[in-house]
Design a protein around this motif. Sequence first.
Motif, PDB file in Angstrom:
ATOM      1  N   SER A 125       0.833  -1.418   0.142  1.00  0.00           N
ATOM      2  CA  SER A 125      -0.002  -0.078  -0.063  1.00  0.00           C
ATOM      3  C   SER A 125       0.686   1.175   0.147  1.00  0.00           C
ATOM      4  CB  SER A 125      -0.960   0.017   1.120  1.00  0.00           C
ATOM      5  OG  SER A 125      -0.517   0.002   2.495  1.00  0.00           O
ATOM      6  N   VAL A 126       1.955   1.111   0.750  1.00  0.00           N
ATOM      7  CA  VAL A 126       2.839   2.476   0.822  1.00  0.00           C
ATOM      8  C   VAL A 126       3.659   2.632  -0.493  1.00  0.00           C
ATOM      9  CG1 VAL A 126       4.860   3.402   1.770  1.00  0.00           C
ATOM     10  CG2 VAL A 126       3.210   2.240   3.289  1.00  0.00           C
ATOM     11  N   THR A 127       4.065   1.486  -1.251  1.00  0.00           N
ATOM     12  CA  THR A 127       4.709   1.700  -2.256  1.00  0.00           C
ATOM     13  C   THR A 127       3.735   2.183  -3.508  1.00  0.00           C
ATOM     14  OG1 THR A 127       6.078  -0.399  -1.785  1.00  0.00           O
ATOM     15  CG2 THR A 127       5.851   0.350  -4.275  1.00  0.00           C
ATOM     16  N   GLU A 128       2.400   1.611  -3.399  1.00  0.00           N
ATOM     17  CA  GLU A 128       1.485   2.101  -4.334  1.00  0.00           C
ATOM     18  C   GLU A 128       1.193   3.542  -4.322  1.00  0.00           C
ATOM     19  OE1 GLU A 128      -1.005   1.897  -7.591  1.00  0.00           O
ATOM     20  OE2 GLU A 128       0.392   0.203  -7.066  1.00  0.00           O
ATOM     21  N   SER A 129       1.145   4.035  -3.140  1.00  0.00           N
ATOM     22  CA  SER A 129       0.748   5.260  -2.622  1.00  0.00           C
ATOM     23  C   SER A 129       1.828   6.192  -3.287  1.00  0.00           C
ATOM     24  CB  SER A 129       0.650   5.662  -1.201  1.00  0.00           C
ATOM     25  OG  SER A 129       1.907   5.618  -0.469  1.00  0.00           O
ATOM     26  N   LEU A 130       3.233   5.745  -3.278  1.00  0.00           N
ATOM     27  CA  LEU A 130       4.397   6.367  -3.576  1.00  0.00           C
ATOM     28  C   LEU A 130       4.325   6.534  -5.275  1.00  0.00           C
ATOM     29  CD1 LEU A 130       7.077   5.632  -1.200  1.00  0.00           C
ATOM     30  CD2 LEU A 130       6.567   7.899  -1.705  1.00  0.00           C
ATOM     31  N   VAL A 131       3.868   5.609  -6.066  1.00  0.00           N
ATOM     32  CA  VAL A 131       3.654   5.458  -7.425  1.00  0.00           C
ATOM     33  C   VAL A 131       2.566   6.566  -7.891  1.00  0.00           C
ATOM     34  CG1 VAL A 131       2.714   4.173  -9.252  1.00  0.00           C
ATOM     35  CG2 VAL A 131       4.099   2.885  -7.461  1.00  0.00           C
ATOM     36  N   VAL A 132       1.621   6.780  -6.843  1.00  0.00           N
ATOM     37  CA  VAL A 132       0.740   8.041  -7.150  1.00  0.00           C
ATOM     38  C   VAL A 132       1.323   9.347  -6.888  1.00  0.00           C
ATOM     39  CG1 VAL A 132      -1.550   8.828  -6.689  1.00  0.00           C
ATOM     40  CG2 VAL A 132      -1.189   6.386  -7.027  1.00  0.00           C
ATOM     41  N   ASP A 133       1.889   9.296  -5.586  1.00  0.00           N
ATOM     42  CA  ASP A 133       2.429  10.409  -5.076  1.00  0.00           C
ATOM     43  C   ASP A 133       3.927  10.193  -4.817  1.00  0.00           C
ATOM     44  OD1 ASP A 133       2.948  12.955  -4.326  1.00  0.00           O
ATOM     45  OD2 ASP A 133       1.550  12.807  -2.485  1.00  0.00           O
ATOM     46  N   PRO A 134       4.914  10.749  -5.718  1.00  0.00           N
ATOM     47  CA  PRO A 134       6.157  10.347  -5.408  1.00  0.00           C
ATOM     48  C   PRO A 134       6.896  11.405  -4.248  1.00  0.00           C
ATOM     49  CG  PRO A 134       6.006  10.350  -7.534  1.00  0.00           C
ATOM     50  CD  PRO A 134       4.791  10.994  -6.989  1.00  0.00           C
ATOM     51  N   THR A 135       6.136  12.335  -3.906  1.00  0.00           N
ATOM     52  CA  THR A 135       6.546  13.356  -3.127  1.00  0.00           C
ATOM     53  C   THR A 135       6.170  13.006  -1.517  1.00  0.00           C
ATOM     54  OG1 THR A 135       4.396  14.810  -3.036  1.00  0.00           O
ATOM     55  CG2 THR A 135       6.390  15.285  -4.850  1.00  0.00           C
ATOM     56  N   ARG A 136       5.399  11.774  -1.445  1.00  0.00           N
ATOM     57  CA  ARG A 136       5.065  11.510   0.057  1.00  0.00           C
ATOM     58  C   ARG A 136       5.978  11.333   1.019  1.00  0.00           C
ATOM     59  NH1 ARG A 136       1.579   6.134   1.716  1.00  0.00           N
ATOM     60  NH2 ARG A 136       1.110   6.860   4.006  1.00  0.00           N
ATOM     61  N   PHE A 137       7.169  10.653   0.456  1.00  0.00           N
ATOM     62  CA  PHE A 137       8.250  10.498   1.281  1.00  0.00           C
ATOM     63  C   PHE A 137       9.548  11.022   0.772  1.00  0.00           C
ATOM     64  CE2 PHE A 137       5.281   7.195   3.204  1.00  0.00           C
ATOM     65  CZ  PHE A 137       5.526   7.612   4.336  1.00  0.00           C
ATOM     66  N   THR A 138      10.507  11.526   1.412  1.00  0.00           N
ATOM     67  CA  THR A 138      11.786  12.060   0.804  1.00  0.00           C
ATOM     68  C   THR A 138      12.923  10.753   0.889  1.00  0.00           C
ATOM     69  OG1 THR A 138      11.430  14.146   1.251  1.00  0.00           O
ATOM     70  CG2 THR A 138      13.627  13.446   0.528  1.00  0.00           C
ATOM     71  N   GLY A 139      13.337  10.328  -0.251  1.00  0.00           N
ATOM     72  CA  GLY A 139      14.330   9.331   0.051  1.00  0.00           C
ATOM     73  C   GLY A 139      13.891   7.855   0.286  1.00  0.00           C
ATOM     74  N   PRO A 140      12.805   7.436  -0.199  1.00  0.00           N
ATOM     75  CA  PRO A 140      12.179   5.935   0.207  1.00  0.00           C
ATOM     76  C   PRO A 140      13.334   4.997  -0.519  1.00  0.00           C
ATOM     77  CG  PRO A 140      10.877   6.969  -1.708  1.00  0.00           C
ATOM     78  CD  PRO A 140      11.668   8.058  -1.230  1.00  0.00           C
ATOM     79  N   ARG A 141      13.590   3.729   0.158  1.00  0.00           N
ATOM     80  CA  ARG A 141      14.372   2.748  -0.229  1.00  0.00           C
ATOM     81  C   ARG A 141      13.683   1.480  -0.011  1.00  0.00           C
ATOM     82  NH1 ARG A 141      19.743   3.830   2.912  1.00  0.00           N
ATOM     83  NH2 ARG A 141      18.220   4.018   4.520  1.00  0.00           N
ATOM     84  N   TRP A 142      13.902   0.524  -1.019  1.00  0.00           N
ATOM     85  CA  TRP A 142      13.371  -0.769  -0.749  1.00  0.00           C
ATOM     86  C   TRP A 142      14.496  -1.773  -0.973  1.00  0.00           C
ATOM     87  CZ3 TRP A 142      11.015   2.859  -3.040  1.00  0.00           C
ATOM     88  CH2 TRP A 142       9.838   3.614  -3.065  1.00  0.00           C
ATOM     89  N   TRP A 143      14.708  -2.800  -0.325  1.00  0.00           N
ATOM     90  CA  TRP A 143      15.593  -3.950  -0.624  1.00  0.00           C
ATOM     91  C   TRP A 143      14.994  -5.241  -0.845  1.00  0.00           C
ATOM     92  CZ3 TRP A 143      16.201   0.037   3.131  1.00  0.00           C
ATOM     93  CH2 TRP A 143      17.418   0.680   3.032  1.00  0.00           C
ATOM     94  N   ALA A 144      15.215  -5.810  -1.971  1.00  0.00           N
ATOM     95  CA  ALA A 144      14.473  -7.104  -2.281  1.00  0.00           C
ATOM     96  C   ALA A 144      15.720  -8.341  -1.957  1.00  0.00           C
ATOM     97  CB  ALA A 144      14.360  -7.128  -3.868  1.00  0.00           C
ATOM     98  N   GLY A 145      15.315  -9.050  -1.124  1.00  0.00           N
ATOM     99  CA  GLY A 145      16.218 -10.133  -0.899  1.00  0.00           C
ATOM    100  C   GLY A 145      16.176 -11.361  -1.808  1.00  0.00           C
ATOM    101  N   ARG A 146      17.100 -11.608  -2.600  1.00  0.00           N
ATOM    102  CA  ARG A 146      17.108 -12.704  -3.500  1.00  0.00           C
ATOM    103  C   ARG A 146      17.858 -14.001  -3.094  1.00  0.00           C
ATOM    104  NH1 ARG A 146      14.949 -10.520  -8.311  1.00  0.00           N
ATOM    105  NH2 ARG A 146      14.976  -8.204  -8.149  1.00  0.00           N
ATOM    106  N   ASP A 147      17.309 -15.211  -3.312  1.00  0.00           N
ATOM    107  CA  ASP A 147      18.028 -16.120  -2.906  1.00  0.00           C
ATOM    108  C   ASP A 147      18.863 -16.841  -4.167  1.00  0.00           C
ATOM    109  OD1 ASP A 147      16.340 -17.630  -4.801  1.00  0.00           O
ATOM    110  OD2 ASP A 147      15.178 -18.549  -3.645  1.00  0.00           O
ATOM    111  N   ALA A 148      19.420 -17.812  -4.098  1.00  0.00           N
ATOM    112  CA  ALA A 148      20.499 -18.292  -4.985  1.00  0.00           C
ATOM    113  C   ALA A 148      19.972 -18.470  -6.261  1.00  0.00           C
ATOM    114  CB  ALA A 148      21.028 -19.732  -4.548  1.00  0.00           C
ATOM    115  N   SER A 149      18.661 -18.770  -6.443  1.00  0.00           N
ATOM    116  CA  SER A 149      18.038 -18.702  -7.919  1.00  0.00           C
ATOM    117  C   SER A 149      17.624 -17.550  -8.452  1.00  0.00           C
ATOM    118  CB  SER A 149      16.859 -19.688  -7.725  1.00  0.00           C
ATOM    119  OG  SER A 149      15.542 -19.125  -6.988  1.00  0.00           O
TER     120      SER A 149
END
Length: 282
Positions: free
Chosen positions: A37-61
């Motif tokens: 929900s937060v990510t979608e809100s930032l797609v709609v309004d990128p100014t909602r937060f300053t400097g948002p970051r996400w980390w995707a943890g990927r396995d060996a595959s």
Amino acid sequence: MPSTALAFTLITRPGEARAAFAGLVEREPEALSVVASVTESLVVDPTRFTGPRWWAGRDASGSVVAAFMHTPPHPLHIALATPEQARGLAALLADHGDALPGVGGLRSPAEAFADDWVSRTGASASVVMEVGRFDLPARPRVPFPVPGAFRPATETDSELVEDWHQQFYEAIEGPTARATSLNRHIAQGRVGLWEDDGRAVSMAYASPASGGVTRISGVWTPPPLRGHGYASGVVAALSIARQDAGEACMLYTDLANPTSNAIYQAMGYRRVGDSISIAFTA
């Protein structure tokens, strides 16, 4: 979920984050509800937060199996990870001299992240809030009569809804917090009001559904109007409305508030997990 070491991919664009976590949202919609929900809100309004970051943890595959999000000034949010995987991200960020106000999300990985962060940075950690996650396996019911009736909020209710949402946000986040607008939710029929004797007395809203799951939030009754069951009425009715729209419902509650926890469980909500919020201080 495997507990092997992960490769962490840093993402800074909300659209890319939404795509990266799409598979996890479908598989674990309740755990990923806040991130989605937060990510979608930032797609709609990128100014909602300053400097948002996400980390995707990927396995060996290369599959994404863990999800983390940081939207300053809030703590790092751990949506899905094992304790070992959370410690891996803590090590990565601490070794790079990152600054975090705290960590929250799933209890075990958040506690593991905090332990590793403290040992590496010398910071102090303190628990701010413990939260229960509840789902709704059946139709809700309010086990006592509530005067009044439910209706969806409309555009003419916008000023009232925004005012009450701000009051709710300040009660949760503090007096300097600023709530985001719910106008989009109103337009989509996702804000509910309870009326008694011709006036609105309570509200709640439902997040846009992710993976078929909506999160009921923003439950607010002005203090002078409390004690009549209005919040129970609006939550139950809004939950039924979302179920009728084909969505499953969930919500979070502060475990330090036994009244709200008892009310939601009496309504039919079922506690299925715990989250925690931990603050860091130098």
